[in-house]
Design a protein around this motif. Structure first.
Motif, PDB file in Angstrom:
ATOM      1  N   THR A 212       0.843  -1.184   0.000  1.00 29.42           N
ATOM      2  CA  THR A 212       0.000   0.000   0.000  1.00 29.42           C
ATOM      3  C   THR A 212       0.884   1.243   0.000  1.00 29.42           C
ATOM      4  O   THR A 212       1.736   1.406   0.875  1.00 29.42           O
ATOM      5  CB  THR A 212      -0.926   0.022   1.233  1.00 29.42           C
ATOM      6  OG1 THR A 212      -1.751  -1.142   1.207  1.00 29.42           O
ATOM      7  CG2 THR A 212      -1.800   1.266   1.226  1.00 29.42           C
ATOM      8  N   PHE A 213       0.696   2.097  -0.986  1.00 29.66           N
ATOM      9  CA  PHE A 213       1.469   3.314  -1.134  1.00 29.66           C
ATOM     10  C   PHE A 213       0.606   4.524  -0.797  1.00 29.66           C
ATOM     11  O   PHE A 213      -0.569   4.565  -1.141  1.00 29.66           O
ATOM     12  CB  PHE A 213       1.967   3.487  -2.576  1.00 29.66           C
ATOM     13  CG  PHE A 213       2.926   2.436  -3.034  1.00 29.66           C
ATOM     14  CD1 PHE A 213       4.290   2.640  -2.953  1.00 29.66           C
ATOM     15  CD2 PHE A 213       2.459   1.236  -3.561  1.00 29.66           C
ATOM     16  CE1 PHE A 213       5.170   1.676  -3.391  1.00 29.66           C
ATOM     17  CE2 PHE A 213       3.332   0.267  -3.998  1.00 29.66           C
ATOM     18  CZ  PHE A 213       4.689   0.482  -3.908  1.00 29.66           C
ATOM     19  N   THR A 214       1.219   5.493  -0.162  1.00 19.92           N
ATOM     20  CA  THR A 214       0.567   6.786   0.022  1.00 19.92           C
ATOM     21  C   THR A 214       1.305   7.796  -0.845  1.00 19.92           C
ATOM     22  O   THR A 214       2.363   7.499  -1.391  1.00 19.92           O
ATOM     23  CB  THR A 214       0.615   7.224   1.497  1.00 19.92           C
ATOM     24  OG1 THR A 214       1.970   7.200   1.954  1.00 19.92           O
ATOM     25  CG2 THR A 214      -0.227   6.297   2.361  1.00 19.92           C
TER      26      THR A 214
ATOM     27  N   LYS B  54      -3.085   0.604  -3.677  1.00 19.84           N
ATOM     28  CA  LYS B  54      -2.695  -0.748  -3.297  1.00 19.84           C
ATOM     29  C   LYS B  54      -2.359  -1.572  -4.527  1.00 19.84           C
ATOM     30  O   LYS B  54      -3.062  -1.509  -5.540  1.00 19.84           O
ATOM     31  CB  LYS B  54      -3.832  -1.420  -2.512  1.00 19.84           C
ATOM     32  CG  LYS B  54      -3.506  -2.813  -1.992  1.00 19.84           C
ATOM     33  CD  LYS B  54      -4.685  -3.346  -1.171  1.00 19.84           C
ATOM     34  CE  LYS B  54      -4.395  -4.739  -0.625  1.00 19.84           C
ATOM     35  NZ  LYS B  54      -5.540  -5.256   0.182  1.00 19.84           N
ATOM     36  N   MET B  55      -1.264  -2.325  -4.440  1.00 20.66           N
ATOM     37  CA  MET B  55      -0.867  -3.226  -5.512  1.00 20.66           C
ATOM     38  C   MET B  55      -0.825  -4.640  -4.947  1.00 20.66           C
ATOM     39  O   MET B  55      -0.424  -4.858  -3.806  1.00 20.66           O
ATOM     40  CB  MET B  55       0.508  -2.857  -6.054  1.00 20.66           C
ATOM     41  CG  MET B  55       0.587  -1.494  -6.709  1.00 20.66           C
ATOM     42  SD  MET B  55      -0.497  -1.347  -8.151  1.00 20.66           S
ATOM     43  CE  MET B  55       0.155  -2.672  -9.171  1.00 20.66           C
TER      44      MET B  55
ATOM     45  N   ASN C 194      -5.066  -4.799  -9.920  1.00 21.32           N
ATOM     46  CA  ASN C 194      -5.286  -3.378  -9.698  1.00 21.32           C
ATOM     47  C   ASN C 194      -6.632  -3.230  -8.994  1.00 21.32           C
ATOM     48  O   ASN C 194      -7.692  -3.213  -9.631  1.00 21.32           O
ATOM     49  CB  ASN C 194      -5.302  -2.631 -11.032  1.00 21.32           C
ATOM     50  CG  ASN C 194      -5.493  -1.129 -10.851  1.00 21.32           C
ATOM     51  OD1 ASN C 194      -5.832  -0.658  -9.764  1.00 21.32           O
ATOM     52  ND2 ASN C 194      -5.290  -0.374 -11.924  1.00 21.32           N
ATOM     53  N   PRO C 195      -6.614  -3.141  -7.646  1.00 20.71           N
ATOM     54  CA  PRO C 195      -7.877  -3.051  -6.895  1.00 20.71           C
ATOM     55  C   PRO C 195      -8.715  -1.822  -7.249  1.00 20.71           C
ATOM     56  O   PRO C 195      -9.948  -1.861  -7.158  1.00 20.71           O
ATOM     57  CB  PRO C 195      -7.407  -3.004  -5.432  1.00 20.71           C
ATOM     58  CG  PRO C 195      -6.061  -3.662  -5.448  1.00 20.71           C
ATOM     59  CD  PRO C 195      -5.456  -3.222  -6.745  1.00 20.71           C
TER      60      PRO C 195
ATOM     61  N   VAL D 192      -7.996 -14.846  -8.357  1.00 22.14           N
ATOM     62  CA  VAL D 192      -8.519 -13.549  -8.780  1.00 22.14           C
ATOM     63  C   VAL D 192      -9.977 -13.444  -8.352  1.00 22.14           C
ATOM     64  O   VAL D 192     -10.775 -14.355  -8.610  1.00 22.14           O
ATOM     65  CB  VAL D 192      -8.420 -13.393 -10.309  1.00 22.14           C
ATOM     66  CG1 VAL D 192      -9.037 -12.068 -10.757  1.00 22.14           C
ATOM     67  CG2 VAL D 192      -6.967 -13.479 -10.760  1.00 22.14           C
ATOM     68  N   PRO D 193     -10.361 -12.352  -7.670  1.00 24.38           N
ATOM     69  CA  PRO D 193     -11.763 -12.184  -7.247  1.00 24.38           C
ATOM     70  C   PRO D 193     -12.715 -12.260  -8.434  1.00 24.38           C
ATOM     71  O   PRO D 193     -12.380 -11.868  -9.556  1.00 24.38           O
ATOM     72  CB  PRO D 193     -11.772 -10.797  -6.611  1.00 24.38           C
ATOM     73  CG  PRO D 193     -10.356 -10.594  -6.137  1.00 24.38           C
ATOM     74  CD  PRO D 193      -9.508 -11.248  -7.185  1.00 24.38           C
ATOM     75  N   ALA D 194     -13.920 -12.768  -8.178  1.00 25.85           N
ATOM     76  CA  ALA D 194     -14.893 -12.982  -9.248  1.00 25.85           C
ATOM     77  C   ALA D 194     -15.320 -11.694  -9.940  1.00 25.85           C
ATOM     78  O   ALA D 194     -15.697 -11.713 -11.119  1.00 25.85           O
ATOM     79  CB  ALA D 194     -16.122 -13.699  -8.680  1.00 25.85           C
TER      80      ALA D 194
END
Length: 283
Positions: A97-99, A112-113, A128-129, A254-256
């Protein structure tokens, strides 16, 4: 391409690049560069020694902090949060997680990656969320990995030979710190001092870069490392909340509700993932 798209590709490439460098390093390796090197920046350093690790599942929270003090006394602090998961079959998931920092600040918010490596199915996904998109890359068939393995072995031998030369010249000093409990697991410590001779990079005095790494043989990963470089500051990576249990299988799928887009085959360039090295076997 929109700014967010370019940022996603840049972070995705850095995440996969970090994994590739970790594969090249192994337990005794190291990487020099700004921010303490890509490994510390990405929040996972030294995951394995260039081999697929099975039968050693775990999950952990990763925190990478960098503190840099400028000549005028200004202090710059950076923190990158992440998580690491690995199952008994060698599947791995890395989250970072990048800020907003530097060029990322213009994009705003938190990003987030997620990288999933599945050696069983022979695929790697970069998620790529924000867009709910999964970039899929196919790994080479088992019969086609000989050349890759040979190149990896040749690289490791080259790095070992270089290390031996630097130790012989006095430019590199490696010390054992013994074994102790670190973040709840037994780990072997190593301190490496690399001396950059005066004049090597325009410096009028020698520069010493000191790294300490605590490596768990049980988990086959670095659980804590600190790198101090006068040019870039001090970076500390720590894995905490380490759980030696089988992570949920859904973490490696991978999420549906994601759209899967085909990426380049392993070892090729082009498309959205151009320029990002394919990931190594996870560990």
């Amino acid at each position: 391409m929109k700014r967010n798209g370019w940022m996603h590709l840049a972070l995705g490439g850095a995440l996969v690049l970090g994994a590739a460098i970790a594969n090249a390093q192994g337990p005794g390796g190291g990487h020099h560069g700004p921010f303490g090197g890509p490994m510390e920046l990405m929040g996972f350093e030294g995951m394995h020694g260039g081999k697929l690790v099975t039968g050693a599942p775990f999950s952990a929270t990763s925190t990478s902090t960098t503190k840099q003090t400028l000549q005028d006394g200004t202090t710059i602090n950076r923190t990158v949060q992440g998580a690491i998961y690995r199952d008994s079959q060698g599947r791995s998931r890395r989250e970072v997680t990048f800020t907003g920092v530097g060029p990322l600040e213009a994009a705003g918010g938190t990003h987030k990656m997620v990288a999933i490596f599945d050696p069983v199915a022979g695929v790697h996904y970069m998620l790529n969320p924000d867009k709910k998109v999964a970039h899929k890359m196919t790994l080479p068939a088992k019969g086609g990995t000989a050349g890759t393995a040979d190149k990896a072995q040749a690289f490791r031998q080259k790095m070992q030979a270089r290390q031996q030369q630097e130790e012989a010249s006095g430019a590199l000093k490696v010390e054992s710190l013994g074994t102790q409990l670190v973040n709840g697991v037994n780990a072997e410590g190593t301190r490496t001092t690399h001396t950059i001779a005066a004049g090597a990079i325009g410096n009028d005095k020698p520069i010493q870069v000191v790294s300490e790494r605590w490596y768990s043989l049980d988990l086959q990963t670095v659980v804590q490392s600190t790198r101090t470089d006068p040019r870039f500051g001090t970076t500390t990576l720590s894995l905490t909340n380490i759980q030696k249990a089988e992570p949920a299988a859904t973490l490696f799928a991978v999420p549906a509700d994601y759209t899967v887009e085909a990426g380049p085959a392993h070892g090729h360039h082009g498309g959205a993932s151009s320029g990002a090295p394919a990931p190594p076997p996870a560990g």
